[in-house]
Motif scaffolding. Structure first.
Motif, mmCIF file in Angstrom:
data_model
loop_
_atom_site.group_PDB
_atom_site.id
_atom_site.type_symbol
_atom_site.label_atom_id
_atom_site.label_comp_id
_atom_site.label_asym_id
_atom_site.label_seq_id
_atom_site.Cartn_x
_atom_site.Cartn_y
_atom_site.Cartn_z
ATOM 1 N N LYS A 168 0.818 -1.212 0.000
ATOM 2 C CA LYS A 168 0.000 0.000 0.000
ATOM 3 C C LYS A 168 0.851 1.262 0.000
ATOM 4 N N GLU A 169 2.147 1.114 0.292
ATOM 5 C CA GLU A 169 3.049 2.253 0.234
ATOM 6 C C GLU A 169 3.428 2.605 -1.199
ATOM 7 N N SER A 170 3.010 1.739 -2.146
ATOM 8 C CA SER A 170 3.474 1.943 -3.510
ATOM 9 C C SER A 170 2.365 2.107 -4.542
ATOM 10 N N TYR A 171 1.081 1.969 -4.138
ATOM 11 C CA TYR A 171 0.053 2.166 -5.158
ATOM 12 C C TYR A 171 -0.157 3.658 -5.370
ATOM 13 N N THR A 172 -0.594 3.979 -6.545
ATOM 14 C CA THR A 172 -0.642 5.380 -6.939
ATOM 15 C C THR A 172 -1.870 6.122 -6.403
ATOM 16 N N GLU A 173 -3.019 5.449 -6.426
ATOM 17 C CA GLU A 173 -4.229 6.126 -5.954
ATOM 18 C C GLU A 173 -5.309 5.095 -5.649
ATOM 19 N N GLY A 174 -6.334 5.528 -4.942
ATOM 20 C CA GLY A 174 -7.447 4.646 -4.629
ATOM 21 C C GLY A 174 -7.090 3.604 -3.589
ATOM 22 N N LYS B 187 -5.888 -4.784 -8.315
ATOM 23 C CA LYS B 187 -5.832 -4.518 -9.752
ATOM 24 C C LYS B 187 -4.488 -3.893 -10.080
ATOM 25 N N THR B 188 -3.937 -4.300 -11.217
ATOM 26 C CA THR B 188 -2.603 -3.821 -11.568
ATOM 27 C C THR B 188 -2.575 -2.323 -11.812
ATOM 28 N N ASP B 189 -3.719 -1.721 -12.165
ATOM 29 C CA ASP B 189 -3.686 -0.299 -12.505
ATOM 30 C C ASP B 189 -3.561 0.607 -11.274
ATOM 31 N N VAL B 190 -3.630 0.029 -10.058
ATOM 32 C CA VAL B 190 -3.435 0.871 -8.891
ATOM 33 C C VAL B 190 -1.963 0.978 -8.513
ATOM 34 N N PHE B 191 -1.103 0.189 -9.161
ATOM 35 C CA PHE B 191 0.321 0.236 -8.882
ATOM 36 C C PHE B 191 1.042 1.085 -9.915
ATOM 37 N N ASN B 192 2.066 1.795 -9.478
ATOM 38 C CA ASN B 192 2.886 2.483 -10.463
ATOM 39 C C ASN B 192 3.816 1.472 -11.133
ATOM 40 N N ALA B 193 4.458 1.900 -12.212
ATOM 41 C CA ALA B 193 5.278 0.986 -13.013
ATOM 42 C C ALA B 193 6.432 0.396 -12.211
ATOM 43 N N GLU B 194 7.022 1.200 -11.344
ATOM 44 C CA GLU B 194 8.153 0.722 -10.541
ATOM 45 C C GLU B 194 7.729 -0.404 -9.606
ATOM 46 N N THR B 195 6.561 -0.243 -8.998
ATOM 47 C CA THR B 195 6.063 -1.269 -8.083
ATOM 48 C C THR B 195 5.706 -2.541 -8.833
ATOM 49 N N GLN B 196 5.124 -2.377 -10.032
ATOM 50 C CA GLN B 196 4.781 -3.551 -10.828
ATOM 51 C C GLN B 196 6.026 -4.360 -11.168
ATOM 52 N N GLN B 197 7.118 -3.672 -11.457
ATOM 53 C CA GLN B 197 8.388 -4.348 -11.737
ATOM 54 C C GLN B 197 8.922 -5.018 -10.471
#
Length: 429
Positions: free
Chosen positions: A116-122, A127-137
């Motif tokens: 939860k320290e790395s999702y972008t919003e919401g 869902k993958t769209d709540v994570f930024n690209a760095e976190t997804q990697q």
């Protein structure tokens, strides 16, 4: 997250047991439900792995890593908030090595506290769209020692809820670790998933009364020899621990892979062999059901991979590249484990580390005509004085070849006493 159709295809490839899926259940859930997960067993392994990690890394752990290994979610969250308040910026958990993998063995609350320290919003909705690209990697990165991802760790912990959560977060379920293994490869080793090798309907057996080859069912072979016929090797949980803390470096051996990799997973090779009884002292031997050329793949040597300390007797053991680990084919084997010894072999054992374990195969040293007994050199280290005396090192290469003719599947399994059916390798103390 993979589509429902992808999970349908994955189910057919990995399990494919013919069961009908209830229509409301997604294929991903049906796949996870079909795995033979034992949460209690997984919790024991997870606890041992985390305790051993904490002990080995005691002097180098950060405060955050210590909290995660201890499972203290509340204190971790407090520390994260304190760090953020002090620095006025986002707390970069991705710099803390292996914490995602460890959290996958601890539980969903710990995983969410980190992610939860790395999702972008919401909200954290899986869902993958709540994570930024760095976190997804970062989600798909491997542990620094083993290369295992959080999905590997969750599988070894046999935690269905964690596996589902990681899948919903978009983790790559097919990622390979430093041992060339996916999480599902370990599931097959631990018999959580079935072997991908095609099941054999029968084994060719030489019937000396009729001088013919006949077909015996796998069940008949298992009952006669008191074994479990293995289409591929399996392992103990002790082996998984040994592997994770072994620090072993794997030689990719590209020449071996290029030559044998596809064929050793396409077939066990058992269909090209004949099981034949030699005498009451030796027991059985394995004979060629077709011609082999020098260098040909003959058969896999399957067995149970475990700590050497747990194995009683070494009569069917192959040493592993990991110290203290053996591939034992005494109770779990295929026809590769029935091949006899000779000081003048026509075949040899070769090994490669792949899909999380030692993969042993038997290959031809010379041209081997159909009907000829397959023989390998066990090496001098195998034979104790007691065994040399008991076996008298029979000259097995003088055993005449079978006069193999067209199969007659109507012949029944040759009846013989259990004493005569004793395998041709003696116990080593």
């Amino acid at each position: 997250m993979e589509s429902d159709e992808v999970w349908h295809r994955r189910y057919l490839a990995e399990i494919g047991d013919g069961r009908e899926k209830p229509s409301p259940i997604p294929w991903m859930d049906f796949f996870l439900d079909s795995m033979k997960l034992d949460r209690h067993r997984g919790e024991i392994l997870a606890r041992r792995v985390l305790q051993m990690t904490a002990t080995l890394l005691e002097d180098s752990l950060s405060a955050t890593q210590e909290l995660i290994l201890s499972g203290d979610v509340d204190t971790l969250q407090y520390q994260i908030g304190r760090e953020k308040g002090r620095s006025g910026s986002k707390f970069e958990l991705s710099k803390q090595k292996s914490i995602l993998q460890w959290s996958a063995m601890i539980g969903p609350d710990m995983l969410d506290a980190i992610l939860k320290e790395s999702y972008t919003e919401g909200k954290l909705k899986g869902k993958t769209d709540v994570f930024n690209a760095e976190t997804q990697q970062w989600l798909n990165e491997g542990d620094v020692v083993t290369g295992m991802t959080a999905f590997h760790f969750a599988l070894l912990a046999e935690d269905r809820s964690m596996l589902k959560k990681l899948i919903e977060y978009g983790i790559n379920v097919d990622a390979r670790d430093k041992y060339f293994a996916t999480a599902f490869d370990y599931a097959r080793l631990l018999e959580i998933l079935p072997s991908q090798m095609k099941p054999l309907p029968s084994i060719k057996v030489w019937n000396s009364d009729h001088s013919r080859v006949h077909e015996a069912t796998i069940q008949e072979i298992e009952d006669l020899l008191s074994i479990q016929f293995c289409r591929s090797s399996i392992c103990s949980y002790e082996y998984i621990e040994e592997l994770m803390f072994s620090g072993i470096t794997i030689d990719p051996d590209l020449d071996f892979r290029k030559k044998y990799h596809k064929m050793m997973y396409a077939s066990t090779g058992d269909e090209n062999l004949i099981l034949g009884h030699i005498n009451s002292n030796v027991g059985y031997g394995v004979f060629a059901a077709r011609d082999f050329e020098a260098g040909d793949f003959i058969v896999r040597y399957n067995g149970h991979i475990s700590s050497a300390e747990l194995v009683k007797g070494r009569s069917y053991c192959m040493q592993s590249g990991i110290e203290g680990v053996v591939l034992d084919a005494k109770r779990h084997r295929n026809l590769g484990g029935m091949i006899n010894h000779s000081e003048h072999p026509n075949a040899e054992a070769q090994c490669i580390f792949d899909r999380g374990s030692e993969q042993a195969i038997i290959t031809a040293l010379t041209k081997i005509p159909m009907g000829t007994q397959i023989l390998i050199d066990y090496s001098k280290n195998f034979w104790s004085k007691k065994n040399v005396k008991a076996m008298q090192l029979e000259n097995l290469e003088t055993v005449p070849p079978l006069n193999v003719v067209a199969q007659d599947s109507t012949l029944g399994l040759q009846k013989m006493s259990l004493q005569e059916a004793v395998d041709g390798k003696m116990e080593v103390e």
